[in-house]
Design an enzyme around this catalytic site. Structure first.
Site, PDB file in Angstrom:
ATOM      1  N   GLU A 288      70.195 -16.891 -65.985  1.00  0.00           N
ATOM      2  CA  GLU A 288      69.215 -16.226 -66.851  1.00  0.00           C
ATOM      3  C   GLU A 288      69.908 -15.228 -67.769  1.00  0.00           C
ATOM      4  O   GLU A 288      70.754 -14.441 -67.338  1.00  0.00           O
ATOM      5  CB  GLU A 288      68.192 -15.486 -65.984  1.00  0.00           C
ATOM      6  CG  GLU A 288      67.183 -14.667 -66.767  1.00  0.00           C
ATOM      7  CD  GLU A 288      66.375 -13.723 -65.890  1.00  0.00           C
ATOM      8  OE1 GLU A 288      65.319 -13.256 -66.348  1.00  0.00           O
ATOM      9  OE2 GLU A 288      66.799 -13.456 -64.749  1.00  0.00           O
ATOM     10  N   LYS A 354      59.388 -18.491 -69.525  1.00  0.00           N
ATOM     11  CA  LYS A 354      58.986 -17.863 -68.273  1.00  0.00           C
ATOM     12  C   LYS A 354      57.518 -17.457 -68.317  1.00  0.00           C
ATOM     13  O   LYS A 354      57.044 -16.884 -69.300  1.00  0.00           O
ATOM     14  CB  LYS A 354      59.866 -16.634 -68.004  1.00  0.00           C
ATOM     15  CG  LYS A 354      59.604 -15.955 -66.663  1.00  0.00           C
ATOM     16  CD  LYS A 354      60.520 -14.758 -66.459  1.00  0.00           C
ATOM     17  CE  LYS A 354      60.264 -14.075 -65.131  1.00  0.00           C
ATOM     18  NZ  LYS A 354      61.107 -12.876 -64.934  1.00  0.00           N
ATOM     19  N   CYS A 405      64.122 -16.162 -62.571  1.00  0.00           N
ATOM     20  CA  CYS A 405      64.135 -14.893 -61.839  1.00  0.00           C
ATOM     21  C   CYS A 405      63.128 -14.914 -60.692  1.00  0.00           C
ATOM     22  O   CYS A 405      63.149 -15.814 -59.852  1.00  0.00           O
ATOM     23  CB  CYS A 405      63.886 -13.733 -62.804  1.00  0.00           C
ATOM     24  SG  CYS A 405      64.219 -12.099 -62.080  1.00  0.00           S
TER      25      CYS A 405
END
Length: 535
Positions: A288, A354, A405
């Site tokens: 990421e 995301k 994440c």
């Protein structure tokens, strides 16, 4: 020795009778001790001690003249100690961010722990009001705590971090219960089994007081044996014709964002990507936010990547991207992109934005209120969430579900996709938290999604734990924090859909609601008083 006098020493009686700051100090210490049951230590006996202290403390709250306040305060203080000791590492995010943020640590870290502890306080209120005086009150604690932990994982965006079930290392025999009941079901069983000694300690050795202990031991043994049986001979093999290169650069967050850090970071990732053996690789994976630039807009960086990768190879990278939202302003996204370079020119093959954004990092709650009071600076530069969880098609690979994440800590999010993926890809930037317990906790929790779904996971985490996790949550390859290099790995196959994949949390809710319904009938007078009393 006066055995009768020794038998009268009862820690449960002391905690039930005591009030004041000394009592709360013991409860706080028990909560902090319980946090050592989480990764990387996994000292589950410490959680057993802590839960017993909590049971006895809430026994006293039940007899307190201000039962609601006493129950909340004792549950909250336990939870505050638990989360303060278990999430201390968020302080490093402020220290890593640079000068001018360290002053926030003494406020932000306790405030964060306090927000999470509110849900344990709610469990304390319920336990103080509806738990009977019978030894089986430990079963009630397991039920109410599972309910409030579920609420913590869903309300206000949710943060199901360090649930009690995570006391068991993912991939071990005990963790396999998540394949049947999920992490919330495992948390219910964990709380009951570990708190059950509280029903017998300090009481005469009778069957009525020993029954919960025996039941807890039997449950633990059944889960252990069932998990060991599930793991015996469990090897689904690997996907053919796929070779993944995990690029793990050990670059501190401050160095990445320092002057000249963008070029240094890019060159380091390119150097690692180009290590010997690249010709045999089908996919290169970066974590990421690997580069501190808008990579899709950086022609020089894309050209250098195109010089390294062959036309048939795919770079899968975590990126920050921006797009014009139609009003002359940019919308910002934390994204994962699949890039190919036919003839050296970049082509976006796959893109995922995301969905579950991190509060106070990628998105700031209550921005309207902040703007109204003149704090516009705190409401700027927020990320925009993507449309939803998805199964992504990457060239040359089976369908994959990307998880950026902390999306990997939400079991409901992973189960939300309609089309079952063949693997999970979790990219993360754990460099914010240094070499602390945080990255290890994150890795352990992410691995539970593989157990619940029966789908393997590939993980790439900057300064965190990268590696390969099979469909049973076992780590096949690991690159720990503090190391740097690349690993060329194979992709494990998925296994058949576990029971949890079919029924989700439904069985757990049936059990919990049955327990609570029975207790409410038994304690209907106390419930009426709870609903009519103001504390």
């Amino acid at each position: 020795m006066n055995w009768r006098r020794l038998a009268l020493w009862r820690p449960r009686a002391w905690l039930a009778a005591r009030q004041g700051w000394r009592h709360l100090a013991v409860v706080f210490a028990a909560g902090a001790l319980s946090a050592t049951a989480m990764a990387p230590l996994h000292l589950w006996p410490a959680l057993a001690v802590g839960l017993c202290v909590l049971v006895w403390s809430l026994d006293g709250a039940r007899r307190h003249p201000k039962r609601t306040l006493a129950g909340f305060l004792r549950g909250f203080v336990f939870g505050f100690g638990y989360f303060l000791a278990g999430t201390y590492w968020i302080a490093f995010a402020f220290l890593t961010r640079g000068e001018g943020y360290g002053f926030m640590v003494p406020v932000a870290v306790p405030a964060f722990a306090a927000m999470l502890a509110v849900f344990w306080g709610l469990a304390g209120v319920l336990q103080a009001w509806i738990a009977p005086r019978l030894p089986w009150r430990v079963l009630v604690l397991a039920a109410v705590l599972t309910v409030t932990e579920w609420l913590r994982g869903h309300l206000f965006g949710g943060l199901p971090w360090n649930l009690p079930g995570y006391a068991w290392p993912a991939g071990g025999a005990m963790s396999q219960a998540a394949a049947w009941f999920g992490i919330y079901g495992l948390s219910f069983l964990t709380v009951f089994a570990l708190a059950s000694p509280a029903a017998a300690i300090g009481r005469p050795l009778r069957l009525s007081s020993l029954a919960p202990v025996i039941a807890g031991a039997v449950i633990g043994l059944v889960v252990l044996c069932g998990g060991a049986l599930r793991l015996s001979g469990a090897d689904a093999g690997y996907q053919p014709d796929i070779r993944l290169r995990l690029v793990h650069a050990d670059i501190p967050q401050r160095a990445k964002w320092a002057p000249g850090g963008a070029a240094m970071t890019r060159d380091r990732y390119l150097e690692l990507t180009g290590e010997p053996g690249l010709a045999d690789v089908t996919h290169v994976i970066w974590p990421e936010g690997a580069l501190p630039v808008f990579m899709l807009e950086d022609d020089a960086t894309l050209a250098l990547i195109g010089q390294q990768l062959r036309a048939g190879q795919t770079l899968v990278a975590g990126i920050n991207r921006r797009a014009d939202n139609g009003s002359g302003e940019y919308a910002y996204y934390n994204a994962l992109v699949g890039l190919r370079f036919p003839n050296g020119s970049p082509r976006v093959e796959s893109l995922y934005d995301k969905v579950r954004l991190t509060p106070f990092s990628e998105i700031v709650p209550l921005t309207g209120l902040l703007r109204a009071v003149g704090l516009d600076a705190f409401a700027r530069y927020q990320f925009t969430p993507g449309p939803g969880a998805t199964t992504l098609d990457l060239p040359g690979a089976p369908p994959v579900m990307p998880l950026i994440c902390y999306e990997a800590i939400f079991p409901g999010f992973v189960r939300a996709v309609a089309d079952r993926p063949a693997w999970l890809l979790n990219i993360s930037n754990d460099a914010w938290f240094g070499v602390t317990a945080g990255p290890r906790q994150h890795f352990n929790q992410a691995r539970y999604r593989a157990i619940e779904t029966g789908v393997p996971m590939i993980r790439s985490a900057a300064r965190g734990v990268s590696g390969v996790v099979d469909a049973h949550g076992r780590t096949r390859v690991e690159i720990p924090p503090g190391e740097e290099g690349v690993r060329d790995v194979n992709l494990p196959r998925p296994v058949s859909v576990p029971l949890y994949g079919w029924w989700g949390d439904v069985p757990v809710w049936i059990v919990i609601l049955t327990i609570l319904a029975g207790v409410l009938i038994l304690r209907r007078r106390a419930v009426v008083r709870l609903l009519s009393t103001r504390t």
